[in-house]
Write an enzyme that holds these catalytic residues in place. Structure first.
Site, short mmCIF file in Angstrom:
data_model
loop_
_atom_site.label_atom_id
_atom_site.label_comp_id
_atom_site.label_asym_id
_atom_site.label_seq_id
_atom_site.Cartn_x
_atom_site.Cartn_y
_atom_site.Cartn_z
N GLY A 161 99.49 -2.96 29.91
CA GLY A 161 98.91 -3.36 28.64
C GLY A 161 97.86 -2.46 28.04
N GLU B 139 100.88 -2.26 36.27
CA GLU B 139 102.19 -1.97 35.66
C GLU B 139 102.04 -1.32 34.28
OE1 GLU B 139 103.70 -5.95 35.27
OE2 GLU B 139 104.38 -6.05 37.34
N GLY C 130 102.83 0.88 31.09
CA GLY C 130 103.99 1.49 30.44
C GLY C 130 103.51 2.42 29.34
N ARG C 131 103.13 1.81 28.23
CA ARG C 131 102.69 2.56 27.05
C ARG C 131 101.65 3.64 27.37
NH1 ARG C 131 102.77 0.21 21.86
NH2 ARG C 131 102.91 -1.79 22.91
N CYS D 10 119.18 1.05 4.88
CA CYS D 10 119.22 0.10 3.77
C CYS D 10 118.39 -1.15 4.07
CB CYS D 10 120.67 -0.27 3.48
SG CYS D 10 121.68 1.20 3.37
N GLU D 11 117.09 -0.95 4.26
CA GLU D 11 116.15 -2.05 4.51
C GLU D 11 114.81 -1.60 3.93
OE1 GLU D 11 116.58 -4.91 6.48
OE2 GLU D 11 118.52 -4.42 7.39
N TYR E 273 108.18 2.74 23.67
CA TYR E 273 108.80 1.79 22.75
C TYR E 273 109.33 2.51 21.51
CZ TYR E 273 106.29 -1.13 26.00
OH TYR E 273 105.82 -1.67 27.15
C1 LIG Z 1 105.95 -4.65 29.02
C2 LIG Z 1 105.36 -4.98 30.33
C3 LIG Z 1 104.47 -4.10 30.96
C4 LIG Z 1 104.00 -2.82 30.32
O1 LIG Z 1 103.20 -3.04 29.22
P1 LIG Z 1 102.46 -1.81 28.50
O2 LIG Z 1 101.71 -2.42 27.41
O3 LIG Z 1 103.53 -0.89 28.02
O4 LIG Z 1 101.59 -1.16 29.52
C5 LIG Z 1 104.00 -4.44 32.21
N1 LIG Z 1 104.37 -5.59 32.82
C6 LIG Z 1 105.23 -6.47 32.23
C7 LIG Z 1 105.59 -7.69 32.94
C8 LIG Z 1 105.74 -6.19 30.98
O5 LIG Z 1 106.57 -7.07 30.41
#
Ligand SMILES: *Cc1c(COP(=O)(O)O)cnc(C)c1O
Length: 428
Positions: A244, A279, A281-282, A347-348, A376
């Site tokens: 997150g 965890e 991601g971003r 076309c949006e 993303y």
């Molecule tokens: C999407 C997600 C993440 C990653 O979130 P980021 O904001 O990209 O760091 C981690 N854990 C779970 C369960 C998710 O669904």
């Protein structure tokens, strides 16, 4: 490099580069649009996470859904990270990229029997379970395979991460996780299951979080529950605090660093003695990527100046879906500035990248880069308007590698061709 938007995307003699490679050169070689990722930007983020958590036993599981290209996954695997998945397809990719199943965690409110079967077979580190019904189903599926599945309960700590409502996942009214007051019961039920090992507790409060204080609240609530469980004799192995952390989308953004997260989370988790899982991601991949595209047409309509480019919402959905801001840079700097809407060909009306944006006076044929598009971006792309999805390129120093070819028209229609042959008996 100095005051540029990104250290890894410098202007060298007025030309935007990724590391040492000219984006114009890549565009000339392979055409547009394409996603480009800086390998060293990714490594930099990985090292920041590792350093931040080095003094506490922590497994960093990269959230595959941010960007699941196999070559990108390999970078994370090679650097010792685990994987956070949300589907059977991501498990398939993760195993293909060589991840140890013992480092894979699996969340999601709607896992199918097929997906659960595949993940039980693989022997993953933890299913992050999101409902009472899912506990029953995983137990049954594990039993049918004569295996034991590791599970954690995903709790919903009812914390507001102060981000976009579509990516707030830890509020009571959201579909995610099990409410705090039901969590004890979930653990008691899970513990009685013959085919389950109860290994942990999980929460994930949202995405693009720009202030770490909601994490403190979420982790404190989680730890409180861990102590309650201890009291009734339920011992866990790990606390998974999800992902997150936010990234820089606007030049003035100052997102928290992994160190800021570690400083808030570790002292709280430490009291339990449990291992930690994060965890991200971003924050591992977002700033490392850009979407490069070419100007097709210019058009003035009333007060508005439109710059129409060759990528659209099918390539990058975030502006259309979240009204998200992405910084946009000219690949070749110009002296004159204009105020323009930068839009795609689809076309949006939602097919825009920027509205009333001050930008260099781009002309037909010029290139531009939509920044902070590594997460993303491609992973949310589609074939809408029968548009082949973009190529992906990885840059490492002076070199670049195509890590996903641009799709062809025939690739897009391939799954439909057989049906056509059956109905008409002929095909070109
Ligand atoms: C999407 C997600 C993440 C990653 O979130 P980021 O904001 O990209 O760091 C981690 N854990 C779970 C369960 C998710 O669904």
């Amino acid at each position: 490099m100095g005051n540029s938007f990104s250290h890894y995307f410098p202007y060298i003699e007025n030309e935007l580069h990724c590391e040492n490679v000219s984006l114009k050169k890549i565009a000339k070689d392979i055409g547009t649009p394409f996603y480009v990722y800086s390998k060293n930007a990714i490594l930099d983020k990985i090292n920041r996470y590792k350093k931040a958590f080095q003094n506490y036993p922590t497994l960093i599981c990269y959230a595959a859904k941010a960007n699941s290209n196999l070559s990108i996954l390999e970078i994370f695997r090679e650097n010792g990270l685990g994987l956070d998945i949300v589907s059977g397809g991501e498990l398939y990719r993760g195993l293909k990229a060589g991840f140890d199943p013992k480092k894979i965690v699996y969340a999601g409110v709607g896992k199918t029997d097929k997906e659960l079967l595949e993940a039980v077979k693989a022997g993953i580190l933890s299913f992050n379970v999101e409902s009472f019904m899912e506990i029953e189903v995983i137990d049954r599926i594990a039993g049918s395979l004569g295996k034991k599945a590791n599970i954690s309960i995903r709790i919903n700590p009812d914390v507001n991460p102060k981000t976009h409502p579509y990516i707030s996942t830890g509020l009571r009214e959201s579909k995610f996780g099990i409410d705090m007051e039901d969590a004890l019961k979930a653990y008691e039920i899970a513990l009685k299951k013959k085919n389950l090992n109860v290994v942990g507790i999980h929460c994930h409060i949202g995405s693009q979080i720009m202030d770490v204080s909601p994490y403190k609240e979420a982790v404190e609530k989680t730890v409180e529950l861990v102590f309650k469980l201890k009291k009734i004799g339920i011992e866990l192995e790990h606390i998974d605090i999800g992902g997150g952390l936010g990234i820089k989308y606007r030049p003035e953004d100052r997102p928290p660093e992994p160190e800021d997260l570690a400083r808030i989370v570790i002292p709280v988790v430490k009291e339990t003695g449990l291992k930690l899982i994060v965890e991200p991601g971003r924050s591992l991949i977002g700033e490392a990527g850009a979407l490069v595209s070419q100007v097709l047409f210019l058009k003035d309509k009333g007060e508005k100046h439109f710059i129409i480019i060759d990528s659209g919402m099918n390539d990058l959905l975030r502006p259309a879906m979240y009204n998200a801001y992405h910084h946009i840079l000219p690949v070749t700097k110009k002296k004159k500035k204009v105020v323009a809407d930068i839009v795609g060909p689809i076309c949006e009306t939602g097919d825009f990248f920027a509205v009333d944006r001050e930008i260099d006076d781009l002309q037909r044929g010029d290139y531009l880069a939509v920044m902070s598009a590594g997460a993303y971006g491609f992973s949310m792309s589609s074939n809408y308007n029968s548009r082949p999805r973009a190529a992906e390129v990885l840059v490492d120093g002076n070199e670049y590698f195509v890590i996903r070819e641009r799709e062809s028209y025939s690739y897009i229609i391939e799954p439909e061709i057989k049906a056509l042959q059956k109905t008409s008996g002929e095909v070109e």
